[in-house]
Design an enzyme around this catalytic site. Structure first.
Site, short mmCIF file in Angstrom:
data_model
loop_
_atom_site.label_atom_id
_atom_site.label_comp_id
_atom_site.label_asym_id
_atom_site.label_seq_id
_atom_site.Cartn_x
_atom_site.Cartn_y
_atom_site.Cartn_z
N LEU A 1 0.82 -1.21 0.00
CA LEU A 1 0.00 0.00 0.00
C LEU A 1 0.85 1.26 0.00
O LEU A 1 1.89 1.34 0.66
CB LEU A 1 -0.92 0.01 1.22
N HIS B 1 -3.38 4.11 -2.45
CA HIS B 1 -4.32 3.26 -1.72
C HIS B 1 -4.91 4.00 -0.52
O HIS B 1 -6.10 3.86 -0.22
CB HIS B 1 -3.61 1.99 -1.23
N LYS C 1 -6.50 4.89 -11.99
CA LYS C 1 -5.25 4.53 -12.67
C LYS C 1 -5.41 3.23 -13.46
O LYS C 1 -4.87 3.09 -14.55
CB LYS C 1 -4.11 4.40 -11.67
#
Length: 348
Positions: free
Chosen positions: A46, A50, A166
Site C-alpha cells: 500500500l 491506496h 489509474k
C-alpha cells in the site's frame, strides 16, 4: 494490533491500526454493522494512492459504518510465476497504512482460503473488452481479476467498493460485471494519485532506479501534453467562433497571449474539429517517441484513445464525448501503465 489476528472488536472509525482478519469466518464474525460497509480491494504494498482510496471509503461509510481493505496477491492475474513471486508483500506496513487512513479491518486471506479447491474451474470471463489493450498484453489477466473481485465482493458484502482510476480498464470491467451480473454494490472510481513530478503512484515504481524513473516520467508527460493540446485546440475553436467576422482572427488570437505566431494560431483556430483525436494522439506520441531514444529507453506497448464504456478506439471524426487516453510501456524490466480522462467538445 498490527500484524496479529485478534478477537473481533467493534469498528473504530479512525483507529491507529486496522484489525487483521485471515479467514472468511473471522470476516463474518467481525463487528456487527451499524452503518454501510465500504471496501477497498488491493494486492498489498500500500502507498498513498491506496490511502486515498481508504480515506474516500471512510468518508462514504461515515462514523457508524465499516471500512474493510482486502490484501490478496491473486495468482490468477499473473501470467508468469516469476512475476507473481516478484510482487512485493508488505503486510505489516499495509496494516499501518490502512489503519492510519481510516480502515477498521484488513482482510488478508491465504491462497488456500480464497481458492480452497485449487485454481477455480469456473471463472468469470471479461468478454471482448477484456481482450483489448491490457488484455491483449496480458492474456487471461482480466478473467482472473474479475473472478477474484467477484469472490471478494461475496465474502466482504460491501455496500460500496472503491477502485483507482489509474487502472481504468479494470474499473470499467468491474462496473460492467456488477451491472451485468446484478451485484448489489455501488462501484466508485477515485482519481489517480501522482507524485509531485507527475508519475502515477504504483507499487511497481519501487523497481525503478533513478535513471529508469526519469525515463518513466514520459508516460505522464505524454498524457499531460495530449490534455493540454486538446484544451488549447478547444479554446482556440471557441475563440474563433466568437470572434467577429470583421476582426482579423490572427490578431484576435495573438491578443489572447498565445506564444505561437499569429499565422500558426489562425491555422489551428480554423482547423476542423475532427482533427481533435488525431492531434491528441500526435501530441502524446511526440513525447513518447523522444523517450524511446533516452537512456534507458522507454519501450512503448500501446497508446490508445478509447471510449471509457468499452475501451474501443475513438474514431478520428469524434467531436464530442468522454474518452480515456491510456498508455503502457516498459522501462528496464518494469511495465507501467497510466491514463487520463478527456472530454471532447467541452467549453472552456
Amino acid at each position: 494490533m498490527t500484524g496479529t489476528t485478534g478477537t473481533p472488536r467493534p469498528a473504530a472509525p479512525h483507529g491507529p491500526a486496522a484489525l487483521l482478519l485471515r479467514t472468511a469466518a473471522e470476516l463474518g464474525a467481525f463487528a456487527p454493522r451499524r452503518g454501510p460497509r465500504a471496501v477497498v480491494m488491493t494486492m498489498g504494498a500500500l502507498h498513498e494512492g491506496h490511502a486515498t482510496l481508504v480515506r474516500a471509503a471512510r468518508a462514504a461509510a461515515g462514523p457508524d459504518g465499516q471500512v474493510v481493505v482486502t490484501v490478496f496477491v491473486n495468482p490468477l492475474q499473473f501470467g508468469e510465476a516469476a512475476d507473481l513471486d516478484r510482487y512485493p508483500r508488505t503486510l505489516d506496513a499495509d496494516l499501518a497504512v490502512a489503519g492510519a487512513a481510516g480502515a477498521d479491518a484488513v482482510f488478508a486471506p491465504s491462497v488456500d482460503e480464497v481458492y480452497p479447491g485449487g485454481e477455480p474451474q469456473v471463472r468469470i470471463s471479461a468478454g471482448p473488452m477484456g481482450e483489448r489493450l491490457e488484455g491483449a498484453s496480458r492474456p487471461g489477466h482480466f478473467d482472473g481479476m474479475l473472478t477474484v473481485v467477484a469472490k471478494l465482493l461475496h465474502l466482504t458484502r460491501p455496500d460500496v467498493a472503491f477502485f483507482g482510476q489509474k487502472d481504468a480498464q479494470q474499473l470499467a470491467l468491474i462496473r460492467r460485471m456488477v451491472r451485468d451480473l446484478n451485484f448489489p454494490v455501488e462501484i466508485v472510481g477515485v482519481e489517480t494519485v501522482r507524485e509531485p513530478d507527475g508519475l502515477a503512484l504504483s507499487s511497481r515504481n519501487r523497481f525503478l532506479d533513478a535513471e529508469e524513473r526519469h525515463t518513466a516520467l514520459a508516460l505522464s508527460r505524454a498524457l499531460f501534453a495530449a490534455r493540454d493540446r486538446l484544451a488549447a485546440q478547444q479554446a482556440l475553436h471557441a475563440r474563433a467562433r466568437t470572434t467577429s467576422a470583421t476582426t482579423g482572427r490572427a490578431a484576435a488570437l495573438t491578443a489572447l497571449g498565445e506564444a505561437r505566431a499569429a499565422a500558426d494560431a489562425q491555422a489551428v483556430a480554423l482547423a476542423r474539429p475532427v482533427d481533435g483525436p488525431s492531434a491528441v494522439r500526435a501530441a502524446a506520441l511526440l513525447v513518447l517517441d523522444d523517450a524511446a531514444g533516452a537512456q534507458p529507453p522507454l519501450a512503448l506497448d500501446y497508446l490508445a484513445l478509447v471510449d471509457p464504456a468499452d475501451f474501443t478506439e475513438i474514431p478520428d471524426d469524434r467531436t464530442t464525448g468522454e474518452a480515456v487516453l491510456a498508455v503502457a510501456a516498459r522501462v528496464g524490466k518494469t511495465r507501467l501503465i497510466d491514463n487520463i480522462p478527456l472530454t471532447f467538445g467541452a467549453t472552456t
